[in-house]
Every structure is written in C-alpha cells, then in structure tokens.
Design an enzyme around this catalytic site. Structure first.
Site, mmCIF file in Angstrom:
data_model
loop_
_atom_site.group_PDB
_atom_site.id
_atom_site.type_symbol
_atom_site.label_atom_id
_atom_site.label_comp_id
_atom_site.label_asym_id
_atom_site.label_seq_id
_atom_site.Cartn_x
_atom_site.Cartn_y
_atom_site.Cartn_z
ATOM 1 N N TYR A 142 9.246 -28.322 -38.391
ATOM 2 C CA TYR A 142 9.584 -27.245 -39.328
ATOM 3 C C TYR A 142 8.558 -26.116 -39.304
ATOM 4 O O TYR A 142 8.828 -25.016 -39.758
ATOM 5 C CB TYR A 142 9.729 -27.779 -40.760
ATOM 6 C CG TYR A 142 10.940 -28.685 -40.946
ATOM 7 C CD1 TYR A 142 11.899 -28.817 -39.956
ATOM 8 C CD2 TYR A 142 11.118 -29.402 -42.122
ATOM 9 C CE1 TYR A 142 12.992 -29.644 -40.113
ATOM 10 C CE2 TYR A 142 12.224 -30.231 -42.281
ATOM 11 C CZ TYR A 142 13.153 -30.353 -41.276
ATOM 12 O OH TYR A 142 14.239 -31.176 -41.442
ATOM 13 N N LYS A 193 9.962 -41.701 -32.796
ATOM 14 C CA LYS A 193 10.751 -41.876 -31.567
ATOM 15 C C LYS A 193 9.777 -41.885 -30.392
ATOM 16 O O LYS A 193 9.702 -40.931 -29.618
ATOM 17 C CB LYS A 193 11.746 -40.723 -31.422
ATOM 18 C CG LYS A 193 12.926 -40.781 -32.391
ATOM 19 C CD LYS A 193 13.977 -41.803 -32.028
ATOM 20 C CE LYS A 193 14.815 -41.354 -30.855
ATOM 21 N NZ LYS A 193 15.793 -42.396 -30.464
ATOM 22 N N ASP A 226 15.812 -43.844 -35.291
ATOM 23 C CA ASP A 226 17.271 -43.986 -35.364
ATOM 24 C C ASP A 226 17.662 -45.403 -35.780
ATOM 25 O O ASP A 226 18.513 -45.606 -36.646
ATOM 26 C CB ASP A 226 17.937 -43.591 -34.039
ATOM 27 C CG ASP A 226 17.320 -44.284 -32.840
ATOM 28 O OD1 ASP A 226 16.159 -44.734 -32.931
ATOM 29 O OD2 ASP A 226 17.992 -44.397 -31.799
ATOM 30 N N ASP A 250 12.876 -36.122 -43.652
ATOM 31 C CA ASP A 250 13.872 -35.330 -44.367
ATOM 32 C C ASP A 250 15.206 -36.081 -44.382
ATOM 33 O O ASP A 250 15.863 -36.227 -45.422
ATOM 34 C CB ASP A 250 14.024 -33.983 -43.631
ATOM 35 C CG ASP A 250 14.679 -32.915 -44.489
ATOM 36 O OD1 ASP A 250 14.992 -33.201 -45.658
ATOM 37 O OD2 ASP A 250 14.869 -31.797 -43.986
ATOM 38 N N ASP A 254 16.930 -38.773 -47.458
ATOM 39 C CA ASP A 254 18.250 -38.490 -48.036
ATOM 40 C C ASP A 254 19.186 -39.693 -47.905
ATOM 41 O O ASP A 254 19.990 -39.966 -48.797
ATOM 42 C CB ASP A 254 18.896 -37.265 -47.366
ATOM 43 C CG ASP A 254 18.512 -35.977 -48.086
ATOM 44 O OD1 ASP A 254 17.563 -36.002 -48.903
ATOM 45 O OD2 ASP A 254 19.153 -34.938 -47.859
#
Ligand code: NAD
Length: 370
Positions: A142, A193, A226, A250, A254
């Site tokens: 970001y 990852k 993942d 992020d 959620d």
C-alpha cells in the site's frame, strides 16, 4: 491515579452516534472511580473537509500527537465521493496512522455465544471463537514505491505497485504478536507467501529469527496466506494470534470479521512503537466498520464495536485489563438478555436502537459491580 487523556474523533455517518455511547461510558467510569478520563474532540473525514477543506487539520493532528489515545469513529460517505483524492475522508485516517507511526493493527475476532447463529458458518465452528489478527499497517504494497500508472502510448497502460518490507518492520510486528500471544494461548501463526514472493521469504525468515532469539516459549507455526484464508473459514478455532503483512492482513481480517456475524461487533487497535523511556506508545482505537451512510441518522447503529474499541484502549494504552474485562462481560450479558440492534437481530430477540444498547451495557456494568 493518572489522568488519561483521550482525543475523540467521531467522524462521519454513524461515527458520532456510536461515539456518543463511548462518552456516556467514560462519564460512568469517571463517576464510579474507575479512572480519570478527560477528553477533547476534533473533526476528521468529510466533516473536517466541510469545515476547513482538509480531511484533518494541523490543530487536530497536534492534539492527536499529544493525547494518550485517539478514539476514532468512522469516516466517509457518498457526499464526499467527488472531493479531490488527497483530501478525501479516508486521507484523514491514513494521515493519523502515518504520522502517529501506527504500524500494528490488532483485530480481535470474538464470537459471543449469543450471536453464533448470526455467522454464516455453523454454530460449532464459531461458537466461543476468540482469535486475534495482527496486521502490519504502515508498510508493504500500500505504501511501497514506485506506485504508478504509466501510459505506454499504444493504447495500453501499465500499473505498478511495489511490495516492500525491511527487516525492522517485520521484527517489530512479530514482537507485538509474540508478546500478545504470551498473554493469551501462547501460539502465533505467521501467514505470508514465501513460495512466490521475496517479501514472503524475508517475512518467514525474520519471524523465525525473532522467535528463536526472544520468544522460544511461544508456539510458532507458518501457513501460506492463501491456505491460511481457507483454514480461517474451515476451523478458525485452531488459531490464537495470526500475524501477517498489510495486504494479506487487510483481507484475512475481513474474512475473520464475518466469522463473528456483524461488522457492528468488531473493534480494533492500532499501535505505534513503544517509547523506551516512558513505556507508552501512540495508539488509536476504532471500530472495523465504516460510516454506514445507509443507516446514519436513524439511531439504529450497533454501538458495540465502538464500545469494545474503547475497552481495547483500556487494555492496551492504560493497562486497565480489569475494566476492559468488565466492559466485555457487560456486552456479553446484554446480548445474553436477548437485546439486539438491527444488524444482529434474530427470532425471539428484542430489537433496540443505539442508545438503548449503550444503556444496556452500562446497566450490566452497574449490575456486575454492585
Ligand atoms: P460500512 O462498514 O460503513 O457498512 C457496511 C454495511 O454494514 C452497511 O449495510 C451498514 O449499514 C452496516 N453496518 C456497518 N456498521 C454498522 C453498525 N455499527 N451497526 C449496524 N450496521 C452497521 O462499509 P461501506 O458501506 O462499504 O462504506 C461506507 C462508507 O464508510 C464509505 O465511504 C467507506 O469509504 C467508509 N469506510 C470507512 C471506514 C473507516 O472509517 N475506518 C472503514 C470502512 C469504510
């Protein structure tokens, strides 16, 4: 007893409505000898833009720097959809995070037994769930440079974001995770990852080094981000503390949010670096939800995420775990009595508004301390 200085930034939409319940709680705590809290207030987001053309002004930033903790409501709404990008409501939030150096975002995902049926997952998967996601908040993709969209001149454009992490950023966020795990169930799961990203390789390596050097007593495991997302919805109770980068955090936070049923229930804390001399850190506490323009002004918003965010301030900024526990028990007790705001309502429960839910939490605190 020290005086705790708060800055309340209610923001837009339902922000002021849910913040009103925190003010009443603060007044109740002051009156009942549970600390001395003083607060100042300021504008942020769209309301600040309307007042002075910026999402947060310098005077409010100075107050945020000087207080012990910022309690933040929510910003944004369709009214400001077309304002210039650098003064859009969210810019106020990003400025606070950046200038206060709030690198660690802590999001508990707790499923109160009374609400287990509000989750989209089966009751036994989420009933009693109590996990925490720690998201790195000031680095990663970001913020990394270059961050550009280039016109290639042949009818094509190229967009570039840069994922970048330095060792010190991974060290400090993993310390927050290990320290928190020691106060809970002593287990950290690091998600990255490492199979396809260099930042993942470094993340994995640094978390392991910090663990080996300083936190051998804590159980550490790694999951690819993942696969971790999949495990979060398969059997979330396997986790205690999850630590992950800005982008994965992020999304994963959620996902964890929805395990608990409603956005209206979820608090968060964002912490800065510990000052070695004063042993304090800059901090901001805010609900996970936004300004909910669809229900703003109707007095129906759920104030629990906001109230629970204040409870996190008691725990993380003021070392008042006992009082934080009391608030959380009062929330659970109000829910056990069948009181529900519209976002969490279910058959046989009593529908209440923002103010009544705030009243109910305070009434339960009265009862629990009688
Ligand atoms: P939102 O969280 O505001 O609302 C999503 C849905 O959840 C809506 O239906 C809303 O009514 C409901 N909801 C949210 N909080 C609730 C509560 N406390 N009680 C009852 N219901 C609640 O997300 P959105 O609709 O995507 O965004 C609305 C605005 O908020 C946008 O401008 C967005 O940019 C902004 N936003 C701000 C923040 C923040 O300030 N941290 C976070 C997310 C979104």
């Amino acid at each position: 007893m020290p005086t705790h200085k708060l800055l309340l930034l209610a923001g837009d939409g339902i922000g002021p409505e849910v913040m009103a319940e925190v003010k009443r709680l603060v007044a109740w705590m002051n009156a009942h000898g549970m600390g001395t809290f003083e607060y100042d207030e300021g504008l942020v987001g769209g309301s600040a833009y309307d007042a002075h053309g910026k999402a947060i002004d310098e005077a409010t930033m100075a107050k945020a720097q000087a207080c012990d903790a910022v309690i933040f409501g929510a910003v944004g709404g369709p009214k400001w959809d077309k304002v210039p990008y650098d003064v859009r409501p969210e810019a106020g939030l990003l400025r606070l995070r950046k200038d206060l150096g709030l690198f660690a975002n802590i999001r508990p995902a707790i499923c109160y037994p009374a609400l287990a049926d509000a989750s989209s997952l089966k009751r036994d998967v989420v009933d009693g769930l109590d996990i925490v996601i720690i998201r790195e908040l000031t680095g990663g993709v970001y913020f990394g440079e270059p961050k550009t969209i280039t016109d290639l001149g042949n009818g094509q454009k190229r967009a570039v974001d840069t994922q970048v992490y330095d060792t010190y950023e991974i060290e400090r966020i993993s310390r927050v995770a290990f320290e928190l795990a020691r106060k809970r169930n002593n287990k950290v799961t690091s998600m990255e990852k490492r199979n396809v990203m260099k930042t993942g390789v470094l993340w994995n390596e640094v978390v392991q080094q910090v663990h080996a050097r300083e936190f051998k007593d804590v159980t550490l495991e790694h999951q690819l981000a993942d696969a971790g997302g999949m495990q979060l919805v398969r059997w979330p109770k396997q986790f205690d503390v999850i630590v992950t980068d800005n982008l994965f955090g992020d999304m994963l936070s959620d996902v964890a949010a929805m395990l608990t049923g409603s956005l209206g229930m979820l608090p968060s804390a964002s912490l800065g670096e510990m000052d070695a001399k004063t042993r304090t850190r800059k901090a901001m506490y805010e609900p996970v939800h936004g300004s909910a323009p669809d229900i703003a002004g109707n007095g129906v918003a759920n104030p629990i995420a906001m109230i629970a965010s204040f409870a996190m301030a008691l725990r993380y900024s003021f070392d008042r775990g006992k009082e934080a526990d009391l608030i959380e028990k009062a929330i659970a007790a109000a829910l056990d009595k069948g009181l529900r705001t519209a976002d969490i309502k279910s058959e046989g429960c009593k529908l209440v508004g923002t103010r009544e839910m705030g009243d109910a939490v305070i009434a339960e605190m009265e009862r629990l301390t009688a």
